[in-house]
Scaffold this motif. Structure first.
Motif, mmCIF file in Angstrom:
data_model
loop_
_atom_site.group_PDB
_atom_site.id
_atom_site.type_symbol
_atom_site.label_atom_id
_atom_site.label_comp_id
_atom_site.label_asym_id
_atom_site.label_seq_id
_atom_site.Cartn_x
_atom_site.Cartn_y
_atom_site.Cartn_z
ATOM 1 N N HIS A 121 -3.632 -33.234 59.576
ATOM 2 C CA HIS A 121 -4.588 -33.479 60.659
ATOM 3 C C HIS A 121 -3.840 -33.598 61.980
ATOM 4 O O HIS A 121 -2.797 -34.265 62.071
ATOM 5 C CB HIS A 121 -5.373 -34.766 60.371
ATOM 6 N N VAL A 122 -4.358 -32.963 63.021
ATOM 7 C CA VAL A 122 -3.628 -32.871 64.278
ATOM 8 C C VAL A 122 -3.505 -34.214 64.990
ATOM 9 O O VAL A 122 -2.623 -34.387 65.843
ATOM 10 C CB VAL A 122 -4.305 -31.845 65.224
ATOM 11 N N GLN A 123 -4.344 -35.173 64.656
ATOM 12 C CA GLN A 123 -4.281 -36.486 65.287
ATOM 13 C C GLN A 123 -3.767 -37.562 64.344
ATOM 14 O O GLN A 123 -2.912 -38.360 64.706
ATOM 15 C CB GLN A 123 -5.658 -36.880 65.829
ATOM 16 N N ARG A 124 -4.266 -37.573 63.116
ATOM 17 C CA ARG A 124 -3.901 -38.641 62.182
ATOM 18 C C ARG A 124 -2.596 -38.357 61.440
ATOM 19 O O ARG A 124 -2.021 -39.252 60.836
ATOM 20 C CB ARG A 124 -5.032 -38.857 61.171
ATOM 21 N N LEU A 125 -2.158 -37.099 61.427
ATOM 22 C CA LEU A 125 -0.917 -36.684 60.757
ATOM 23 C C LEU A 125 -0.935 -37.024 59.267
ATOM 24 O O LEU A 125 0.084 -37.404 58.685
ATOM 25 C CB LEU A 125 0.305 -37.330 61.440
ATOM 26 N N VAL A 150 -8.641 -20.063 58.306
ATOM 27 C CA VAL A 150 -8.935 -20.327 59.717
ATOM 28 C C VAL A 150 -10.186 -21.197 59.857
ATOM 29 O O VAL A 150 -10.217 -22.143 60.654
ATOM 30 C CB VAL A 150 -9.112 -19.003 60.487
ATOM 31 N N PHE A 151 -11.212 -20.897 59.050
ATOM 32 C CA PHE A 151 -12.434 -21.699 59.090
ATOM 33 C C PHE A 151 -12.141 -23.156 58.731
ATOM 34 O O PHE A 151 -12.594 -24.090 59.416
ATOM 35 C CB PHE A 151 -13.466 -21.127 58.126
ATOM 36 N N LEU A 152 -11.361 -23.370 57.661
ATOM 37 C CA LEU A 152 -11.052 -24.729 57.227
ATOM 38 C C LEU A 152 -10.164 -25.452 58.238
ATOM 39 O O LEU A 152 -10.287 -26.667 58.426
ATOM 40 C CB LEU A 152 -10.389 -24.704 55.848
ATOM 41 N N GLN A 153 -9.258 -24.707 58.898
ATOM 42 C CA GLN A 153 -8.440 -25.316 59.936
ATOM 43 C C GLN A 153 -9.310 -25.913 61.037
ATOM 44 O O GLN A 153 -9.080 -27.037 61.489
ATOM 45 C CB GLN A 153 -7.506 -24.271 60.554
ATOM 46 N N LEU A 154 -10.291 -25.128 61.483
ATOM 47 C CA LEU A 154 -11.165 -25.592 62.556
ATOM 48 C C LEU A 154 -12.084 -26.716 62.081
ATOM 49 O O LEU A 154 -12.310 -27.700 62.788
ATOM 50 C CB LEU A 154 -11.995 -24.424 63.086
ATOM 51 N N PHE A 155 -12.607 -26.594 60.866
ATOM 52 C CA PHE A 155 -13.538 -27.581 60.340
ATOM 53 C C PHE A 155 -12.848 -28.922 60.084
ATOM 54 O O PHE A 155 -13.395 -29.994 60.388
ATOM 55 C CB PHE A 155 -14.166 -27.058 59.049
ATOM 56 N N LEU A 156 -11.639 -28.881 59.513
ATOM 57 C CA LEU A 156 -10.913 -30.109 59.155
ATOM 58 C C LEU A 156 -9.996 -30.616 60.267
ATOM 59 O O LEU A 156 -9.388 -31.677 60.127
ATOM 60 C CB LEU A 156 -10.087 -29.871 57.876
ATOM 61 N N GLU A 157 -9.873 -29.821 61.352
ATOM 62 C CA GLU A 157 -8.990 -30.171 62.469
ATOM 63 C C GLU A 157 -7.554 -30.372 61.992
ATOM 64 O O GLU A 157 -6.924 -31.406 62.229
ATOM 65 C CB GLU A 157 -9.497 -31.428 63.186
ATOM 66 N N VAL A 158 -7.036 -29.366 61.306
ATOM 67 C CA VAL A 158 -5.677 -29.432 60.784
ATOM 68 C C VAL A 158 -4.877 -28.258 61.324
ATOM 69 O O VAL A 158 -5.443 -27.274 61.810
ATOM 70 C CB VAL A 158 -5.672 -29.411 59.244
ATOM 71 N N ALA A 159 -3.550 -28.384 61.219
ATOM 72 C CA ALA A 159 -2.671 -27.322 61.709
ATOM 73 C C ALA A 159 -1.431 -27.280 60.827
ATOM 74 O O ALA A 159 -1.075 -28.259 60.173
ATOM 75 C CB ALA A 159 -2.289 -27.569 63.165
ATOM 76 N N PRO A 160 -0.736 -26.114 60.811
ATOM 77 C CA PRO A 160 0.505 -26.004 60.029
ATOM 78 C C PRO A 160 1.570 -26.958 60.581
ATOM 79 O O PRO A 160 1.574 -27.293 61.769
ATOM 80 C CB PRO A 160 0.929 -24.545 60.229
ATOM 81 N N THR A 161 2.458 -27.398 59.696
ATOM 82 C CA THR A 161 3.533 -28.288 60.101
ATOM 83 C C THR A 161 4.793 -27.474 60.386
ATOM 84 O O THR A 161 4.881 -26.300 60.016
ATOM 85 C CB THR A 161 3.862 -29.292 58.997
#
Length: 472
Positions: free
Chosen positions: A333-337, A457-468
């Protein structure tokens, strides 16, 4: 739609010694000590032999954990067995570890712990009879969902919670120990009063011994938790062995004293046929306050499930990062890590395992499969000690330690199928081997590379996650 670019996201190094000890001991001290004692006694047949089983489980666990600690200082990345097998044996064996851990081991563990929680939390409402299966399983499912939600929100809060539940379960076990001492002071410990009585009716069968060890070792499950989160531990070369040498002896002593307390308050027969041994103990020793033990056992199981979720999602996360599982599972998650996609996926599989399973069968299948891969990992450590002794390592155990644990692992895999082979073990073996159908086309030959891109890509946007960052 363009895929999100990788961000420089890192799982934080926030685990000190107290947090590490709480994670190891807290994950171990869960449903097992409240669920397994009657199963150990039923399989081995006598109270004296059951105490020896518990001591053996503690020694095997200590040796295995110290061996894993050396691997953790050689390979300082998170990922546990998957990472070690990948670095030592290569991609295909590592894929089988990731596949089995993701679809069998961790979901089975979580389902069994949740069932332990559910059985105790509903026990006060069904005194004198077994609670309905549907009530137990629905309660277990709710527990899994709640813990999963908490772990996806904030790592620091879940670890603080782990410390709190660690303290709570130690207090609960101390109540049982002190209650046992007071009971023994009144002259009640007939089942251990002499060697003849203590070891009467001992079952020396290979299968019975293996099943008793399965149930006992289940209570120690979690000794490997730190190896799954090595990247999040401060100074792992120091913290790993120290946490192990504090946590496992502490847990072993508690387990032995708790079992003696159970035997002081109950006859072996009462203990064998109890559906909730801590509640039976509480009713006999605490009288009208016996319901307190039901709450204490449930809280202990909850804390164990919380620690299991914290470490378990990391294996799925690391395996995906290495290309052995879909990319979405390697994102945070891009905020909670927090590795929320991996945690969500593990939760779904755990709920599926929960539907048909019961506690004893889940534990047996978990142990059979788990000790096979423990043995594979330990054989890798022995190989490194012989062939690559100059590899940098901040901590080392004598080679005899992993050799002895490897022999124990071989026994634990073979023992249940020597005297009494069961089709369940064949089914789980075939399921693990079926992973090759996924590995060959998708991992080895990398066919259909764009198959999951749109979904990712859909799940990235929906879950607000990004690659590490790949250097994690």
């Amino acid at each position: 739609m363009k895929e999100l670019e990788p961000l420089q996201l890192h799982l934080k190094r926030e685990r000190g010694l107290i947090s590490a000890v709480s994670l190891v001991a807290g994950t171990m001290m869960g449903s097992g000590i409240f669920m397994s004692p009657q199963s150990v006694l039923s399989n081995i047949g006598s109270p004296g032999a059951s105490l020896i089983i518990w001591l053996m489980c503690g020694l095997v666990t200590m040796c295995a954990a110290l061996s894993y600690a050396e691997l953790g200082t050689i390979f300082t990345e998170s990922g546990g067995e998957f990472l070690y097998v990948l670095r030592i044996y290569g991609s295909l064996p590592a894929f089988f570890v990731a596949f089995t851990f993701t679809f069998v081991l961790k979901p089975s563990s979580m389902a069994a712990i949740a069932l332990g929680f559910a059985r105790y939390i509903v026990a006060p409402f069904y005194q004198g009879c077994a609670p309905p299966v549907v009530v137990v399983k629905c309660t277990a499912a709710a527990c899994i969902l709640f813990v999963a939600f908490a772990n996806t929100l904030n790592v620091r809060v879940t670890m603080a919670t782990q410390v709190v539940f660690m303290a709570a379960k130690v207090i609960a076990l101390m109540v049982i120990v002190i209650g046992g001492i007071l009971t023994m002071a009144q002259g009640s410990l007939e089942s251990l009063s002499s060697l003849d009585i203590a070891f009467k009716d001992t079952n020396f069968g290979v299968s019975s011994l293996g099943m008793a060890l399965y149930q006992g070792l289940w209570s120690f499950a979690g000794w490997y938790s730190l190896n799954f989160v090595t990247k999040e531990v401060k100074r792992p070369e120091v913290i790993l062995p120290r946490a192990i040498m504090i946590a496992i002896p502490l847990v072993t002593v508690f387990y032995l004293l708790v079992n003696v307390s159970y035997l002081a308050a109950m006859t072996p027969r009462e203990m064998m046929f109890s559906t909730a041994v801590a509640v039976t103990w509480g009713n006999k020793v605490l009288g009208g306050w016996g319901w307190v033990m039901s709450i204490a056992a449930a809280l202990s199981s909850f804390g164990s499930l919380n620690g299991s979720f914290f470490s378990g999602g990391r294996v799925c996360f690391v395996a995906a990062r290495e290309g052995h599982l879909p990319d979405i599972l390697s994102m945070v998650h891009v905020q909670r890590l927090t590795p929320s996609p991996a945690l969500i996926f593990t939760t779904i599989i755990s709920l599926i395992v929960l539907i048909p399973g019961d506690f004893e069968s889940i534990v047996n299948l978990f142990s059979f499969t788990g000790w096979f891969f423990n043995g594979l990992t330990l054989s890798g450590l022995i190989y490194l000690k012989i062939k690559k002794p100059d590899l940098p390592r901040a901590y080392s155990v004598p080679i005899i330690v992993p050799i002895l644990v490897l022999l124990a692992a071989v026994f634990l895999v073979l023992a249940p199928i020597i005297d009494n082979p069961r089709l369940e073990y064949l089914y789980v073996t075939l399921f693990i081997l079926s992973g090759v159908v996924i590995y060959v086309p998708l991992i080895h030959f990398r066919l259909f590379p764009g198959l999951l891109d749109k979904l990712t890509v859909f799940l990235q946007l929906f879950l607000e996650v990004a690659p590490t960052d790949k250097k994690l």
